[in-house]
Scaffold this motif. Structure first.
Motif, PDB file in Angstrom:
ATOM      1  N   ARG A   1      21.928  13.783   8.203  1.00  0.00           N
ATOM      2  CA  ARG A   1      21.626  14.482   6.946  1.00  0.00           C
ATOM      3  C   ARG A   1      22.918  14.965   6.289  1.00  0.00           C
ATOM      4  O   ARG A   1      23.105  14.817   5.083  1.00  0.00           O
ATOM      5  CB  ARG A   1      20.691  15.658   7.221  1.00  0.00           C
ATOM      6  CG  ARG A   1      20.302  16.441   5.965  1.00  0.00           C
ATOM      7  CD  ARG A   1      19.448  17.651   6.314  1.00  0.00           C
ATOM      8  NE  ARG A   1      19.215  18.487   5.147  1.00  0.00           N
ATOM      9  CZ  ARG A   1      18.174  18.391   4.346  1.00  0.00           C
ATOM     10  NH1 ARG A   1      17.246  17.470   4.596  1.00  0.00           N
ATOM     11  NH2 ARG A   1      18.030  19.188   3.321  1.00  0.00           N
TER      12      ARG A   1
ATOM     13  N   ALA B   1      24.524  13.660   2.758  1.00  0.00           N
ATOM     14  CA  ALA B   1      24.838  14.624   1.709  1.00  0.00           C
ATOM     15  C   ALA B   1      26.302  14.517   1.293  1.00  0.00           C
ATOM     16  O   ALA B   1      26.636  14.598   0.104  1.00  0.00           O
ATOM     17  CB  ALA B   1      24.526  16.047   2.186  1.00  0.00           C
TER      18      ALA B   1
ATOM     19  N   TYR C   1      19.275  22.040  -7.763  1.00  0.00           N
ATOM     20  CA  TYR C   1      18.258  23.034  -7.396  1.00  0.00           C
ATOM     21  C   TYR C   1      17.142  23.113  -8.437  1.00  0.00           C
ATOM     22  O   TYR C   1      15.963  23.187  -8.095  1.00  0.00           O
ATOM     23  CB  TYR C   1      18.913  24.405  -7.228  1.00  0.00           C
ATOM     24  CG  TYR C   1      17.958  25.478  -6.767  1.00  0.00           C
ATOM     25  CD1 TYR C   1      17.580  25.566  -5.432  1.00  0.00           C
ATOM     26  CD2 TYR C   1      17.436  26.408  -7.664  1.00  0.00           C
ATOM     27  CE1 TYR C   1      16.697  26.545  -5.003  1.00  0.00           C
ATOM     28  CE2 TYR C   1      16.563  27.387  -7.253  1.00  0.00           C
ATOM     29  CZ  TYR C   1      16.188  27.458  -5.914  1.00  0.00           C
ATOM     30  OH  TYR C   1      15.312  28.424  -5.493  1.00  0.00           O
TER      31      TYR C   1
ATOM     32  N   GLY D   1      16.705  18.491  -4.450  1.00  0.00           N
ATOM     33  CA  GLY D   1      17.219  17.574  -3.444  1.00  0.00           C
ATOM     34  C   GLY D   1      16.453  16.271  -3.328  1.00  0.00           C
ATOM     35  O   GLY D   1      16.879  15.357  -2.628  1.00  0.00           O
TER      36      GLY D   1
ATOM     37  N   ASN E   1      15.178  13.100  -0.576  1.00  0.00           N
ATOM     38  CA  ASN E   1      16.544  13.569  -0.289  1.00  0.00           C
ATOM     39  C   ASN E   1      17.631  12.760  -0.994  1.00  0.00           C
ATOM     40  O   ASN E   1      18.794  12.827  -0.616  1.00  0.00           O
ATOM     41  CB  ASN E   1      16.824  13.553   1.216  1.00  0.00           C
ATOM     42  CG  ASN E   1      16.022  14.601   1.964  1.00  0.00           C
ATOM     43  OD1 ASN E   1      15.760  15.679   1.436  1.00  0.00           O
ATOM     44  ND2 ASN E   1      15.623  14.283   3.176  1.00  0.00           N
TER      45      ASN E   1
ATOM     46  N   THR F   1      20.193  15.219  -2.447  1.00  0.00           N
ATOM     47  CA  THR F   1      20.666  16.310  -1.594  1.00  0.00           C
ATOM     48  C   THR F   1      22.175  16.180  -1.428  1.00  0.00           C
ATOM     49  O   THR F   1      22.666  15.287  -0.744  1.00  0.00           O
ATOM     50  CB  THR F   1      19.981  16.276  -0.215  1.00  0.00           C
ATOM     51  OG1 THR F   1      18.579  16.473  -0.384  1.00  0.00           O
ATOM     52  CG2 THR F   1      20.529  17.376   0.686  1.00  0.00           C
TER      53      THR F   1
ATOM     54  N   PHE G   1      23.734  21.906  -1.689  1.00  0.00           N
ATOM     55  CA  PHE G   1      22.291  22.080  -1.529  1.00  0.00           C
ATOM     56  C   PHE G   1      21.905  22.023  -0.055  1.00  0.00           C
ATOM     57  O   PHE G   1      21.023  22.768   0.396  1.00  0.00           O
ATOM     58  CB  PHE G   1      21.530  21.006  -2.312  1.00  0.00           C
ATOM     59  CG  PHE G   1      20.046  21.247  -2.355  1.00  0.00           C
ATOM     60  CD1 PHE G   1      19.500  22.139  -3.256  1.00  0.00           C
ATOM     61  CD2 PHE G   1      19.199  20.583  -1.478  1.00  0.00           C
ATOM     62  CE1 PHE G   1      18.130  22.376  -3.282  1.00  0.00           C
ATOM     63  CE2 PHE G   1      17.828  20.802  -1.502  1.00  0.00           C
ATOM     64  CZ  PHE G   1      17.295  21.707  -2.408  1.00  0.00           C
ATOM     65  N   ASP G   2      22.555  21.165   0.718  1.00  0.00           N
ATOM     66  CA  ASP G   2      22.292  21.103   2.152  1.00  0.00           C
ATOM     67  C   ASP G   2      22.743  22.391   2.835  1.00  0.00           C
ATOM     68  O   ASP G   2      22.070  22.892   3.740  1.00  0.00           O
ATOM     69  CB  ASP G   2      23.017  19.899   2.762  1.00  0.00           C
ATOM     70  CG  ASP G   2      22.546  19.597   4.174  1.00  0.00           C
ATOM     71  OD1 ASP G   2      21.331  19.578   4.406  1.00  0.00           O
ATOM     72  OD2 ASP G   2      23.397  19.392   5.054  1.00  0.00           O
TER      73      ASP G   2
ATOM     74  N   THR H   1      20.134  24.974   2.065  1.00  0.00           N
ATOM     75  CA  THR H   1      18.930  24.753   2.867  1.00  0.00           C
ATOM     76  C   THR H   1      19.113  25.248   4.293  1.00  0.00           C
ATOM     77  O   THR H   1      18.247  25.946   4.841  1.00  0.00           O
ATOM     78  CB  THR H   1      18.564  23.257   2.874  1.00  0.00           C
ATOM     79  OG1 THR H   1      18.375  22.801   1.525  1.00  0.00           O
ATOM     80  CG2 THR H   1      17.284  23.017   3.659  1.00  0.00           C
TER      81      THR H   1
END
Length: 308
Positions: free
Chosen positions: A81, A85, A249, A254, A258, A261, A265-266, A269
């Motif tokens: 992830r 990103a 946002y 995201g 995703n 994202t 933003f990650d 989160t």
């Protein structure tokens, strides 16, 4: 005899007065700098130290957590992830930064000419900079509306099929890039416009008298004159693009799947939804390291720095 003594003591007195004056100026300078230094210490240096410390813990809530050393960084290396990103943020930056600089310079050159309503056009291009990002996002949400948005209406006018701008994973990020380019043009344009004011009219006229065409005048006269501001624009643009958050946002959260994202933003989160404060802090540290590396590499693109 008295005059001789006075003359012999005058230089030391003047030297002492000069030293006192210099000390007084130094104290006055530190007093004037104190508010800015205090601000930097409280809002820049101290938070940086705290973030670095938190990145070495497994804190779930700021200020609490056990020491884990570089464990968070080791996990980030294998976190798909985070990798995705980072790649999206890098793509966003690589497109928006040079693209925005080129378009902003072209607009600045056009608005530096003697044209009608020049002041009005400058104002119109700068308005997005001072407009709230939420308001900008709301306008572009309407433009990208799949059923009645201006973008799809334009496609329909030319006989093209409608698109799900923010609902199609393959084009959601490019759609955000367009918004990012549009929103940042004004600030870059103003900087380039200020640099163009310093271009010597005598040099331009001399180049034209020598038979130089518009491109040759730009390459040999205009470009060298604006080159010193390129590094400043590059640095601020990289930092801004790597930290893009508000557009994501408000417009996509995201998504979809995703596809938008990005790093900040990650981080948001992980920190405020999953409450992995230590993990999010490690992401933040790596992000700023990446920004520093890109800025360091970017300095070598400047003609006056190649020999550094």
């Amino acid at each position: 005899m008295i005059d001789s003594t006075a003359r012999s003591t005058a230089p030391p007195r003047r030297a002492g007065e000069k030293r006192r004056l210099e000390k007084h100026k130094a104290r006055a300078g530190w007093v004037l700098l104190a508010p800015a230094l205090l601000h930097s210490l409280i809002f820049l240096a101290l938070p940086t130290v705290i973030v670095v410390w938190l990145s070495l813990t497994d804190a779930r809530i700021a200020g609490e957590g056990d020491w884990v050393g570089v464990q968070n960084y080791l996990e980030l290396i294998t976190d798909s992830r985070f990798q995705d990103a980072f790649i999206r943020t890098l793509i966003y930056t690589v497109v928006v930064v040079p693209g925005g600089m080129i378009i902003a310079l072209a607009i600045a050159i056009a608005l530096n000419q003697q044209i009608r309503a020049r002041g009005l056009f400058r104002t119109l291009f700068y308005i997005p900079v001072i407009t709230s990002p939420v308001a900008v996002s709301a306008v572009w949400l309407w433009i990208y509306n799949p059923s009645a948005g201006l973008a799809n209406e334009a496609l329909a006018f030319f006989g093209l099929s409608r698109s799900g701008w923010l609902t199609d994973p393959s084009i959601a990020l490019p759609a955000l890039m367009v918004v990012g380019l549009w929103q940042s043009l004004g600030a870059r344009m103003i900087i380039y416009l200020a640099a163009l004011q310093g271009v010597s009219n005598e040099l331009v006229e001399a180049a034209r008298l020598d038979g130089a065409n518009a491109w040759q005048v730009f390459r040999n006269v205009t470009w060298p004159a604006v080159s010193p501001v390129n590094f400043f624009v590059l640095v601020t643009s990289i930092a801004s693009s790597f930290q893009v958050f508000d557009l994501v946002y408000v417009m996509t959260q995201g998504g979809p799947a995703n596809s938008t994202t990005v790093l900040v933003f990650d981080i948001f989160t992980n920190a405020f939804e999953r409450l992995h404060i230590g993990y999010a802090s490690a992401e933040t540290v790596l992000m700023f390291l990446f920004i520093g590396i890109m800025i360091f590499l970017g300095r070598f693109t400047q003609p006056d720095r190649k020999g550094d």
